[in-house]
Design a protein around this motif. Structure first.
Motif, PDB file in Angstrom:
ATOM      1  N   ARG A 189      -1.542  -9.952   6.914  1.00 21.84           N
ATOM      2  CA  ARG A 189      -1.979  -8.880   6.006  1.00 21.84           C
ATOM      3  C   ARG A 189      -1.089  -7.659   6.116  1.00 21.84           C
ATOM      4  N   VAL A 190      -0.714  -7.321   7.357  1.00 19.73           N
ATOM      5  CA  VAL A 190       0.165  -6.158   7.561  1.00 19.73           C
ATOM      6  C   VAL A 190       1.506  -6.396   6.894  1.00 19.73           C
ATOM      7  N   ALA A 191       2.049  -7.623   7.054  1.00 18.81           N
ATOM      8  CA  ALA A 191       3.339  -7.927   6.432  1.00 18.81           C
ATOM      9  C   ALA A 191       3.251  -7.837   4.917  1.00 18.81           C
ATOM     10  N   LYS A 192       2.122  -8.284   4.367  1.00 19.45           N
ATOM     11  CA  LYS A 192       1.952  -8.223   2.917  1.00 19.45           C
ATOM     12  C   LYS A 192       1.859  -6.786   2.429  1.00 19.45           C
ATOM     13  N   ASP A 193       1.104  -5.964   3.159  1.00 21.38           N
ATOM     14  CA  ASP A 193       0.950  -4.566   2.759  1.00 21.38           C
ATOM     15  C   ASP A 193       2.235  -3.789   2.919  1.00 21.38           C
ATOM     16  N   SER A 194       3.151  -4.246   3.765  1.00 21.40           N
ATOM     17  CA  SER A 194       4.407  -3.536   4.016  1.00 21.40           C
ATOM     18  C   SER A 194       5.426  -3.756   2.911  1.00 21.40           C
ATOM     19  N   LEU A 195       5.191  -4.692   2.031  1.00 19.49           N
ATOM     20  CA  LEU A 195       6.133  -4.940   0.944  1.00 19.49           C
ATOM     21  C   LEU A 195       6.118  -3.780  -0.047  1.00 19.49           C
ATOM     22  N   ASP A 196       7.310  -3.274  -0.519  1.00 14.33           N
ATOM     23  CA  ASP A 196       7.442  -2.208  -1.514  1.00 14.33           C
ATOM     24  C   ASP A 196       7.502  -2.865  -2.884  1.00 14.33           C
ATOM     25  N   MET A 197       6.375  -3.002  -3.523  1.00 14.72           N
ATOM     26  CA  MET A 197       6.295  -3.686  -4.804  1.00 14.72           C
ATOM     27  C   MET A 197       7.004  -2.902  -5.898  1.00 14.72           C
ATOM     28  N   GLY A 198       7.106  -1.531  -5.735  1.00 15.51           N
ATOM     29  CA  GLY A 198       7.798  -0.728  -6.749  1.00 15.51           C
ATOM     30  C   GLY A 198       9.258  -1.113  -6.837  1.00 15.51           C
ATOM     31  N   ASP A 199       9.944  -1.191  -5.686  1.00 16.22           N
ATOM     32  CA  ASP A 199      11.354  -1.583  -5.674  1.00 16.22           C
ATOM     33  C   ASP A 199      11.539  -2.993  -6.195  1.00 16.22           C
ATOM     34  N   ILE A 200      10.597  -3.865  -5.828  1.00 14.69           N
ATOM     35  CA  ILE A 200      10.706  -5.251  -6.272  1.00 14.69           C
ATOM     36  C   ILE A 200      10.565  -5.339  -7.787  1.00 14.69           C
ATOM     37  N   ASN A 201       9.605  -4.605  -8.362  1.00  7.43           N
ATOM     38  CA  ASN A 201       9.412  -4.625  -9.817  1.00  7.43           C
ATOM     39  C   ASN A 201      10.605  -4.018 -10.542  1.00  7.43           C
ATOM     40  N   MET A 202      11.154  -2.924  -9.978  1.00  7.57           N
ATOM     41  CA  MET A 202      12.317  -2.283 -10.604  1.00  7.57           C
ATOM     42  C   MET A 202      13.525  -3.219 -10.573  1.00  7.57           C
ATOM     43  N   LYS A 203      13.702  -3.909  -9.479  1.00 11.17           N
ATOM     44  CA  LYS A 203      14.810  -4.860  -9.347  1.00 11.17           C
ATOM     45  C   LYS A 203      14.664  -5.986 -10.355  1.00 11.17           C
ATOM     46  N   ALA A 204      13.440  -6.452 -10.516  1.00  9.87           N
ATOM     47  CA  ALA A 204      13.196  -7.519 -11.478  1.00  9.87           C
ATOM     48  C   ALA A 204      13.477  -7.063 -12.899  1.00  9.87           C
TER      49      ALA A 204
END
Length: 252
Positions: A189-204
């Protein structure tokens, strides 16, 4: 003194052999089967000898019977011919042969009866021994089955006792497994919460835009018309447009 030592040794040997016999009943039964076969073979040899004696007596009886018939005929013939002296000699010999024939017949009858008794005794003894061996074989098989069942029951009883006694160990193991499982779930759960979804979405989005530009350049170079992927703004309802164009004071 030596006699007592000998008796003691014999006693120990008897106990040792008795223990082996108890542990290996099949081997003991096989030995008895072999002994029975040997006894039958020896008995049949004696029976064959007796049967030979019977056949010999039968042959001698037949021979005496033939001789007796011949002597009777010769005696009668000489008596009728008037040869009394010769007829008398044949008559004396006939009496001797007749007596021997009677004795031989008695011996033959007794030998024949004895032979039949021996055959019957052999058959009964062999039948009894075979029946006993078959019963022992079934008893040994039944003993094996019951022994195996007893061992399984004892094993099962021991397992129940062992499992019941190891309850604390199983409880500790269950606690350890549950603790490790909880830790692993927390780390995930901690690893999942640590993901920066904003950067990932912008990259996509960047990768999608670059792909669209490359596709547009390729279509332009090849003279291919492609539809624009830009989303058109939704048109306003007709009622709102009408409202905007109508002057004040004009009712709907």
């Amino acid at each position: 003194m030596f006699k007592r030592i000998g008796n003691l040794i014999k006693g120990f040997m008897g106990l040792f052999i008795g223990g082996l016999e108890k542990r290996n009943p099949e081997a003991l039964l096989d030995v008895e089967k072999e002994n029975l076969r040997k006894q039958i073979a020896e008995f049949n040899k004696g029976l064959a000898t007796h049967a030979g004696l019977v056949e010999k007596l039968m042959s001698q009886t037949k021979k005496l019977d033939k001789e007796e018939t011949e002597l009777r005929a010769k005696t009668a013939a000489n008596l009728k011919a008037g040869n009394r002296e010769l007829a008398g000699q044949y008559a004396v010999k006939l009496q001797a042969v007749d007596k021997e024939h009677d004795e031989m017949a008695v011996q033959l009858e007794e030998a024949e009866v004895r032979y039949k008794e021996l055959v019957k005794a052999r058959d009964v003894s062999v039948s009894t021994a075979k029946k006993k061996i078959e019963e022992l074989s079934r008893d040994i098989d039944d003993m094996k089955v019951k022994t195996a069942m007893a061992e399984l029951n004892e094993m099962a009883s021991g397992m129940v006792t062992s499992i019941g006694g190891s309850g604390d160990t199983l409880n500790r193991l269950e606690g350890m497994v549950e603790e490790e499982r909880t830790k692993a779930a927390g780390r995930a759960r901690v690893a999942k919460d640590s993901l920066d979804m904003g950067d990932i979405n912008m990259k996509a989005a960047e990768e999608e835009a670059l792909a669209e530009m490359a596709l547009a350049d390729f279509a332009a170079a090849e003279g291919i018309e492609i539809e624009s992927t830009a989303k058109a703004e939704p048109s306003k309802p007709q009622s709102e447009t009408t409202k905007g164009t109508m002057g004040p004071g004009v009712s709907e």
